[in-house]
Design a protein around this motif. Structure first.
Motif, PDB file in Angstrom:
ATOM      1  N   TYR A   1      -1.012 -10.714  -2.498  1.00 53.51           N
ATOM      2  CA  TYR A   1       0.239 -10.385  -3.191  1.00 53.51           C
ATOM      3  C   TYR A   1       0.933  -9.166  -2.585  1.00 53.51           C
ATOM      4  O   TYR A   1       2.155  -9.108  -2.502  1.00 53.51           O
ATOM      5  N   SER A   2       0.143  -8.182  -2.142  1.00 51.18           N
ATOM      6  CA  SER A   2       0.727  -6.931  -1.659  1.00 51.18           C
ATOM      7  C   SER A   2       1.495  -7.102  -0.349  1.00 51.18           C
ATOM      8  O   SER A   2       2.295  -6.242   0.012  1.00 51.18           O
ATOM      9  N   TYR A   3       1.251  -8.198   0.368  1.00 51.87           N
ATOM     10  CA  TYR A   3       1.951  -8.435   1.640  1.00 51.87           C
ATOM     11  C   TYR A   3       3.105  -9.431   1.499  1.00 51.87           C
ATOM     12  O   TYR A   3       3.827  -9.681   2.461  1.00 51.87           O
TER      13      TYR A   3
ATOM     14  N   VAL B   1       6.958  -2.909  -0.164  1.00 55.02           N
ATOM     15  CA  VAL B   1       6.145  -2.502   0.974  1.00 55.02           C
ATOM     16  C   VAL B   1       5.753  -1.035   0.767  1.00 55.02           C
ATOM     17  O   VAL B   1       6.604  -0.185   0.519  1.00 55.02           O
ATOM     18  N   GLY B   2       4.471  -0.743   0.811  1.00 53.64           N
ATOM     19  CA  GLY B   2       3.999   0.615   0.557  1.00 53.64           C
ATOM     20  C   GLY B   2       3.486   0.835  -0.842  1.00 53.64           C
ATOM     21  O   GLY B   2       3.072   1.949  -1.192  1.00 53.64           O
TER      22      GLY B   2
ATOM     23  N   GLU C   1      -0.053   3.526  -5.151  1.00 54.99           N
ATOM     24  CA  GLU C   1      -1.147   3.370  -6.114  1.00 54.99           C
ATOM     25  C   GLU C   1      -2.304   4.320  -5.791  1.00 54.99           C
ATOM     26  O   GLU C   1      -2.882   4.949  -6.682  1.00 54.99           O
ATOM     27  N   GLU C   2      -2.652   4.435  -4.511  1.00 52.01           N
ATOM     28  CA  GLU C   2      -3.748   5.316  -4.121  1.00 52.01           C
ATOM     29  C   GLU C   2      -3.389   6.782  -4.377  1.00 52.01           C
ATOM     30  O   GLU C   2      -4.232   7.567  -4.846  1.00 52.01           O
ATOM     31  N   LYS C   3      -2.152   7.171  -4.106  1.00 47.96           N
ATOM     32  CA  LYS C   3      -1.718   8.542  -4.376  1.00 47.96           C
ATOM     33  C   LYS C   3      -1.781   8.834  -5.874  1.00 47.96           C
ATOM     34  O   LYS C   3      -2.198   9.936  -6.292  1.00 47.96           O
TER      35      LYS C   3
ATOM     36  N   ILE D   1       6.822   8.755  -2.980  1.00 48.55           N
ATOM     37  CA  ILE D   1       7.680   7.581  -3.222  1.00 48.55           C
ATOM     38  C   ILE D   1       8.959   7.680  -2.406  1.00 48.55           C
ATOM     39  O   ILE D   1       9.434   6.691  -1.838  1.00 48.55           O
ATOM     40  N   ASP D   2       9.539   8.870  -2.344  1.00 48.10           N
ATOM     41  CA  ASP D   2      10.775   9.063  -1.574  1.00 48.10           C
ATOM     42  C   ASP D   2      10.576   8.740  -0.093  1.00 48.10           C
ATOM     43  O   ASP D   2      11.435   8.116   0.540  1.00 48.10           O
TER      44      ASP D   2
END
Length: 430
Positions: free
Chosen positions: A104-106, A390-391, A396-398, A424-425
């Protein structure tokens, strides 16, 4: 037919930096062409997994060839990271496999680069849609076009440990708000006297923030890829967790010491909020003496909200560059909808998304529990959120790392919010 001389062995690892995706011709929007049962066709199929999953694909392909002897399927597999490294290289060269197991993430990245076939002309024709709910079909849609079909689904849930709860005479969480859940955790933690805790700081998981946003009618990210929340809303969420961080939840230092086990795995918490397909791993790690788990709906912010949704464990997509789209769609339909796929794969790819495959799958007690759970939350299931930007994985990890720092007390909520928005920016505008 399946080429038995070419086994389902893993292909060589791709080394070096992943190449940037290169766009190629997208699929058309016209009606699907018919499958010619006389034409000899060869399709490449790629998936991630291990030898166990490879053997299952082998069996499914042989069953597919009994119905479609003119279609040769050459299949290869890799581990998850290596799978995507190879796809990146193939995308740059415009030679992706005809059919791919997809994550899903790709999906947005590949769809927006014109690398995936538009599946809408094949839906309800070659690809059966009756066994798939609208909620499930909508998962593979990017910008109003279907690019993937889920093989299986999971949902966010609250696992509990009835065995551990019984040792202190505590009841399962009875449902309610996030404040009610915090109060329940506090009662368990007090009763356990330092032996274990009611749970962990739920504000360290972005999925719990997403649930609250969805209950309010929003999302983490909007359909156009813009942010769905502001600094004040995030600060409010992280401040909500301070009471849990101050002693109700399992100490962060213990969480670090237990890794790679989760504190729930190690019987140090009596609840864990996560995807419902984590159950078998929990039971396996808990070991002897733990034969069952509770699986309940998470706390809810707004009664009657459609905050939960079905997430694909994985999907199947077709390359836009395929020379045999109808044959590829036929294979995708078989991999997702056929009783043979349900019987052979079982829950290896997650709980089957297709009712036809699910009916044929042999479900163990935990899988039946997950099936019943997903049925029980039907009234809370809304449409899947927009396909991740994308990203999104980096964000999520941050979020998780900042949650850990908040638990350690090494950062303020104000500074954590500032750091996440800087990240995010960079991703949205960098």
């Amino acid at each position: 037919m399946f080429n038995k001389k070419r086994s389902l062995a893993a292909v060589a690892l791709v080394t070096g930096a992943a190449l940037a995706l290169a766009g190629c011709a997208a699929g058309g929007n016209g009606p699907a062409e018919e499958v010619d049962s006389e034409e000899e066709v060869t399709l490449d199929l790629a998936f991630w997994g291990n030898d166990v999953r490879a053997d299952m694909y082998n069996q499914v392909i042989e069953a597919f060839n009994e119905e479609h002897p003119n279609i040769t399927v050459n299949a290869t597999f890799l581990g998850f990271p290596e799978f995507w490294e190879k796809r990146q290289t193939e995308a740059a060269g415009k030679n992706l496999p005809d059919v791919m197991q997809f994550d899903y993430s790709y999906l947005r990245q590949y769809a927006e680069n014109g690398l995936l076939l538009d599946l809408d002309p094949y839906l309800g024709d070659i690809i059966q849609t009756e066994p798939l709910s609208e909620n499930i079909l909508s998962i593979g849609v990017v910008a109003d076009t279907t690019y993937a079909i889920p093989t299986s689904t999971n949902a966010w849930g609250l696992f509990t440990n009835p065995t551990l709860l019984a040792t202190v005479g505590a009841e399962d969480f009875g449902g309610g708000s996030w404040a009610d859940y915090t109060d329940w955790m506090a009662g368990v933690t007090e009763a356990a006297g330092g032996e274990f805790w009611g749970g962990a700081d739920y504000t360290a998981r972005i999925q719990n923030f997403e649930l609250q946003l969805r209950a309010e009618g929003g999302n983490l990210f909007n359909e156009d890829g813009t942010l769905g929340f502001d600094e004040d809303r995030l600060a409010e969420f992280w401040e909500e967790g301070q009471e849990v961080r101050d002693g109700i939840g399992v100490p962060r230092q213990l969480i670090e010491e237990l890794m790679p086990l989760d504190p729930f795995d190690a019987a140090k918490t009596t609840s864990a909020l996560t995807w419902d397909n984590f159950g078998s791993g929990f039971l396996g790690n808990l070991g002897e003496g733990y034969t069952e788990l509770g699986l309940l709906a998470p706390p809810v912010t707004v009664e009657g909200a459609k905050d939960l949704y079905l997430k694909p464990s994985m999907l199947h997509s077709i390359a836009a560059s395929t020379e045999h789209p109808a044959a590829a769609a036929t294979l995708v339909d078989f991999l997702i909808n056929s009783p043979q796929s349900g019987e052979i794969f079982g829950t290896n790819r997650g709980l089957p998304a297709s009712s036809t495959a699910l009916e044929a799958a042999g479900l163990d007690p935990l899988s039946l529990q997950i099936k019943d759970y997903q049925s029980s939350i039907a009234d809370r299931l809304g449409d899947a959120p927009p396909v991740p930007i994308v990203g999104s994985g980096t964000i999520e990890e941050k979020f998780r790392l900042l949650g850990a720092e908040l638990s350690f007390g090494t950062i303020t909520v104000e500074d954590a919010v500032a750091q996440l928005f800087t990240e995010i920016d960079v991703i949205l505008n960098g």
